[in-house]
Design a protein around this motif. Structure first.
Motif, PDB file in Angstrom:
ATOM      1  N   PHE A   1      -1.616  -4.302  11.623  1.00 17.71           N
ATOM      2  CA  PHE A   1      -0.530  -4.586  13.082  1.00 17.71           C
ATOM      3  C   PHE A   1       0.404  -3.622  12.826  1.00 17.71           C
ATOM      4  CE2 PHE A   1       2.568  -7.547  14.856  1.00 17.71           C
ATOM      5  CZ  PHE A   1       1.959  -7.550  15.733  1.00 17.71           C
ATOM      6  N   HIS A   2       0.803  -3.442  11.592  1.00 15.91           N
ATOM      7  CA  HIS A   2       2.350  -2.861  11.588  1.00 15.91           C
ATOM      8  C   HIS A   2       2.295  -2.226  11.022  1.00 15.91           C
ATOM      9  CE1 HIS A   2       4.682  -6.378  11.534  1.00 15.91           C
ATOM     10  NE2 HIS A   2       4.113  -7.324  11.167  1.00 15.91           N
ATOM     11  N   LYS A   3       1.173  -1.102  11.366  1.00 12.86           N
ATOM     12  CA  LYS A   3       1.153   0.225  10.726  1.00 12.86           C
ATOM     13  C   LYS A   3       1.773   1.690  10.666  1.00 12.86           C
ATOM     14  CE  LYS A   3      -2.253   3.694  11.568  1.00 12.86           C
ATOM     15  NZ  LYS A   3      -1.574   4.610  12.168  1.00 12.86           N
ATOM     16  N   THR A   4       2.509   1.288  11.932  1.00 12.49           N
ATOM     17  CA  THR A   4       4.039   1.606  12.163  1.00 12.49           C
ATOM     18  C   THR A   4       4.484   1.276  11.534  1.00 12.49           C
ATOM     19  OG1 THR A   4       3.190   2.319  14.722  1.00 12.49           O
ATOM     20  CG2 THR A   4       5.004   2.772  13.949  1.00 12.49           C
ATOM     21  N   HIS A   5       5.234   0.720  11.258  1.00 10.90           N
ATOM     22  CA  HIS A   5       6.792   0.067  10.403  1.00 10.90           C
ATOM     23  C   HIS A   5       6.340   0.342   8.610  1.00 10.90           C
ATOM     24  CE1 HIS A   5       6.603  -3.353  12.907  1.00 10.90           C
ATOM     25  NE2 HIS A   5       8.233  -2.669  13.649  1.00 10.90           N
ATOM     26  N   ARG A   6       5.031   0.934   9.082  1.00 11.72           N
ATOM     27  CA  ARG A   6       5.109   1.360   7.111  1.00 11.72           C
ATOM     28  C   ARG A   6       4.580   2.531   7.025  1.00 11.72           C
ATOM     29  NH1 ARG A   6       2.006  -1.619   3.317  1.00 11.72           N
ATOM     30  NH2 ARG A   6       0.362  -0.167   3.503  1.00 11.72           N
ATOM     31  N   GLU A   7       4.597   3.006   7.685  1.00 10.12           N
ATOM     32  CA  GLU A   7       4.775   5.118   7.870  1.00 10.12           C
ATOM     33  C   GLU A   7       5.812   4.904   8.089  1.00 10.12           C
ATOM     34  OE1 GLU A   7       2.205   5.441  11.222  1.00 10.12           O
ATOM     35  OE2 GLU A   7       0.125   5.592  10.550  1.00 10.12           O
ATOM     36  N   VAL A   8       6.974   4.581   8.619  1.00  8.84           N
ATOM     37  CA  VAL A   8       8.164   4.709   9.167  1.00  8.84           C
ATOM     38  C   VAL A   8       8.965   4.640   8.068  1.00  8.84           C
ATOM     39  CG1 VAL A   8      10.377   3.742   9.826  1.00  8.84           C
ATOM     40  CG2 VAL A   8       8.192   4.382  11.441  1.00  8.84           C
ATOM     41  N   PHE A   9       8.674   3.728   7.475  1.00 12.47           N
ATOM     42  CA  PHE A   9       9.032   3.420   5.218  1.00 12.47           C
ATOM     43  C   PHE A   9       9.230   4.376   4.776  1.00 12.47           C
ATOM     44  CE2 PHE A   9       9.092   0.707   1.596  1.00 12.47           C
ATOM     45  CZ  PHE A   9       9.998  -0.202   1.109  1.00 12.47           C
ATOM     46  N   CYS A  10       7.357   4.477   4.634  1.00  7.93           N
ATOM     47  CA  CYS A  10       7.333   5.359   3.403  1.00  7.93           C
ATOM     48  C   CYS A  10       7.963   7.061   4.214  1.00  7.93           C
ATOM     49  CB  CYS A  10       5.455   5.189   3.709  1.00  7.93           C
ATOM     50  SG  CYS A  10       4.633   4.142   3.306  1.00  7.93           S
ATOM     51  N   PHE A  11       8.078   7.334   5.721  1.00  2.50           N
ATOM     52  CA  PHE A  11       8.862   8.481   5.769  1.00  2.50           C
ATOM     53  C   PHE A  11       9.972   8.695   5.333  1.00  2.50           C
ATOM     54  CE2 PHE A  11      11.628  10.431   9.629  1.00  2.50           C
ATOM     55  CZ  PHE A  11      11.081  11.729   9.314  1.00  2.50           C
ATOM     56  N   LEU A  12      11.133   7.162   5.497  1.00  2.00           N
ATOM     57  CA  LEU A  12      11.953   7.336   4.752  1.00  2.00           C
ATOM     58  C   LEU A  12      12.347   7.397   3.509  1.00  2.00           C
ATOM     59  CD1 LEU A  12      13.710   4.190   6.920  1.00  2.00           C
ATOM     60  CD2 LEU A  12      13.639   6.598   7.189  1.00  2.00           C
ATOM     61  N   ILE A  13      11.687   7.141   2.701  1.00  3.10           N
ATOM     62  CA  ILE A  13      11.700   6.755   1.337  1.00  3.10           C
ATOM     63  C   ILE A  13      10.995   9.079   1.277  1.00  3.10           C
ATOM     64  CG2 ILE A  13      11.125   6.643  -0.804  1.00  3.10           C
ATOM     65  CD1 ILE A  13      10.960   3.593   0.826  1.00  3.10           C
ATOM     66  N   PHE A  14       9.699   8.697   0.864  1.00  9.48           N
ATOM     67  CA  PHE A  14       9.043  10.116   0.726  1.00  9.48           C
ATOM     68  C   PHE A  14       9.434  11.036   1.523  1.00  9.48           C
ATOM     69  CE2 PHE A  14       6.219   6.415   0.057  1.00  9.48           C
ATOM     70  CZ  PHE A  14       6.094   6.421  -1.989  1.00  9.48           C
ATOM     71  N   LYS A  15      10.066  11.460   2.410  1.00  9.53           N
ATOM     72  CA  LYS A  15      10.030  12.344   3.558  1.00  9.53           C
ATOM     73  C   LYS A  15      11.368  12.566   3.187  1.00  9.53           C
ATOM     74  CE  LYS A  15       5.557  13.399   4.615  1.00  9.53           C
ATOM     75  NZ  LYS A  15       4.498  15.181   3.651  1.00  9.53           N
ATOM     76  N   LEU A  16      12.326  11.881   3.858  1.00 11.73           N
ATOM     77  CA  LEU A  16      13.728  11.526   3.746  1.00 11.73           C
ATOM     78  C   LEU A  16      14.931  11.299   2.894  1.00 11.73           C
ATOM     79  CD1 LEU A  16      14.586  10.619   7.768  1.00 11.73           C
ATOM     80  CD2 LEU A  16      13.896  11.917   6.373  1.00 11.73           C
ATOM     81  N   HIS A  17      13.980  10.688   1.711  1.00 10.40           N
ATOM     82  CA  HIS A  17      13.845  10.912   0.101  1.00 10.40           C
ATOM     83  C   HIS A  17      15.764  10.214   0.500  1.00 10.40           C
ATOM     84  CE1 HIS A  17      11.640  14.170  -0.686  1.00 10.40           C
ATOM     85  NE2 HIS A  17      11.542  14.833   0.114  1.00 10.40           N
ATOM     86  N   ARG A  18      15.558   9.275   0.948  1.00 12.64           N
ATOM     87  CA  ARG A  18      16.546   7.623   1.607  1.00 12.64           C
ATOM     88  C   ARG A  18      15.969   7.112  -0.311  1.00 12.64           C
ATOM     89  NH1 ARG A  18      21.252   8.214   4.497  1.00 12.64           N
ATOM     90  NH2 ARG A  18      20.395   9.657   6.355  1.00 12.64           N
ATOM     91  N   ASP A  19      17.041   6.931  -0.484  1.00 10.26           N
ATOM     92  CA  ASP A  19      16.850   5.312  -1.154  1.00 10.26           C
ATOM     93  C   ASP A  19      16.748   3.797  -1.024  1.00 10.26           C
ATOM     94  OD1 ASP A  19      18.645   3.513  -3.823  1.00 10.26           O
ATOM     95  OD2 ASP A  19      19.173   2.664  -2.203  1.00 10.26           O
ATOM     96  N   LEU A  20      15.411   3.068  -2.066  1.00  7.31           N
ATOM     97  CA  LEU A  20      14.854   2.416  -1.533  1.00  7.31           C
ATOM     98  C   LEU A  20      15.407   1.392  -0.985  1.00  7.31           C
ATOM     99  CD1 LEU A  20      12.055   1.313  -1.944  1.00  7.31           C
ATOM    100  CD2 LEU A  20      12.567   0.468  -4.178  1.00  7.31           C
ATOM    101  N   THR A  21      16.339   0.824  -1.663  1.00  6.86           N
ATOM    102  CA  THR A  21      17.353  -0.381  -0.948  1.00  6.86           C
ATOM    103  C   THR A  21      17.355   0.108   0.436  1.00  6.86           C
ATOM    104  OG1 THR A  21      17.094  -1.195  -3.538  1.00  6.86           O
ATOM    105  CG2 THR A  21      18.760  -1.961  -1.527  1.00  6.86           C
ATOM    106  N   GLN A  22      18.744   1.052   1.134  1.00  7.58           N
ATOM    107  CA  GLN A  22      18.365   1.089   1.733  1.00  7.58           C
ATOM    108  C   GLN A  22      17.764   1.176   2.808  1.00  7.58           C
ATOM    109  OE1 GLN A  22      19.906   5.336   3.259  1.00  7.58           O
ATOM    110  NE2 GLN A  22      21.901   4.400   2.266  1.00  7.58           N
TER     111      GLN A  22
END
Length: 287
Positions: free
Chosen positions: A12-33
């Motif tokens: 149900f939250h597939k898009t949210h999960r993909e975006v969260f991983c995108f922020l961390i692993f692709k954009l290399h953003r801080d985990l907490t941020q």
């Protein structure tokens, strides 16, 4: 109705999960941020801005990164005592993406409503849908740190850095593999979104009065009811009395939105009743 499984919740939250991983692993953003940015975007989804999570990964890298930076500036605006708001509103990319009138001014005016909303999203949504991702990242960090120090791994207690957060409180990673959903609960069908489960602390205000100008409980109730309607859930006049006068009061409102209406973007509001001053600010519990 059977409980919702983890797999169903993730789907149900597939898009949210993909975006969260995108922020961390692709954009290399801080985990907490990244966690706070996702909470903010999900809150916006439930409040009339539905497009961000569904479009962010289609943006060029630099534009996506700039969009996240705008989200961070929204969080900073909520946290800061005094925020500078540019003439263009400070959120040109977010505004263009959502095709809605949105600016940092909204985060200043609706500060406590948004804080309560993000707290609710963190607890009720993010703790469940990102639990596995967070566990993998945090466990990997602990293992690498322990190995580097030459120690042994026994019991790993997983905590997200930055929590408890000074504004958004605790964040506990959910380990439940099912989620109960009672379809007989009327609230499910009323279009209620995050921020509907606020605590009394979220809706509490602290009032102070001037010495020599006693203010009665009926006067306080009349002042707020006259201006904001039937908004007072409870009112307790302070027990510290000088010359038969209470010097403060605690008030719990029926809605956190009324807190923002009263303060209007300020930290302290100065009100008047029968020629007497009342200073009102958000109540902050001290642990």
């Amino acid at each position: 109705m059977a409980p919702i499984s983890t797999e169903e919740l993730h789907l149900f939250h597939k898009t949210h999960r993909e975006v969260f991983c995108f922020l961390i692993f692709k954009l290399h953003r801080d985990l907490t941020q990244s966690l706070l940015v996702m909470s903010l975007w999900i809150w916006l989804e439930h409040n009339g801005y539905p497009d961000i999570n569904y479009k962010v990964m289609d943006l060029p890298y630099t534009l996506a990164n700039a969009l996240v930076t705008e989200a961070v500036s929204c969080l900073e605006c909520i946290e800061a005592e005094n925020s500078h708001i540019p003439n263009n509103g400070g959120l040109p990319i977010t505004k263009g993406l959502t095709q809605k009138d949105i600016s940092l001014k909204m985060f200043n005016k609706k500060r406590y409503t948004i804080i309560a909303g993000i707290k609710s999203v963190l607890k009720n949504i993010c703790a469940r849908i990102f639990a596995d991702v967070l566990q993998i990242i945090l466990k990997s960090r602990i293992i690498n740190r322990v190995r580097a120090s030459g120690g042994n791994i026994f019991d790993m207690h997983l905590t997200v850095p930055g929590f408890p957060h000074p504004l958004f409180g605790k964040f506990d990673i959910s380990t439940n593999n099912t989620m109960n959903l009672d379809l007989s609960d009327e609230k499910i069908w009323m279009g209620n979104g995050p921020c509907d489960d606020v605590t009394d602390d979220d809706k509490s205000m602290f009032l102070t009065f001037s010495k020599g100008f006693p203010v009665s409980e009926p006067e306080v109730r009349y002042l707020f009811t006259r201006t904001y309607g039937d908004c007072v859930q409870s009112l307790s006049m302070g027990s510290a009395v000088v010359n038969d006068q209470s010097l403060f009061a605690m008030m719990i409102l029926k809605s956190v939105r009324t807190v923002d209406q009263i303060l209007n973007g300020k930290r302290v509001a100065k009100l008047h009743i029968n020629g007497k001053h009342i200073w009102v600010r958000k109540y902050e519990r001290r642990e």
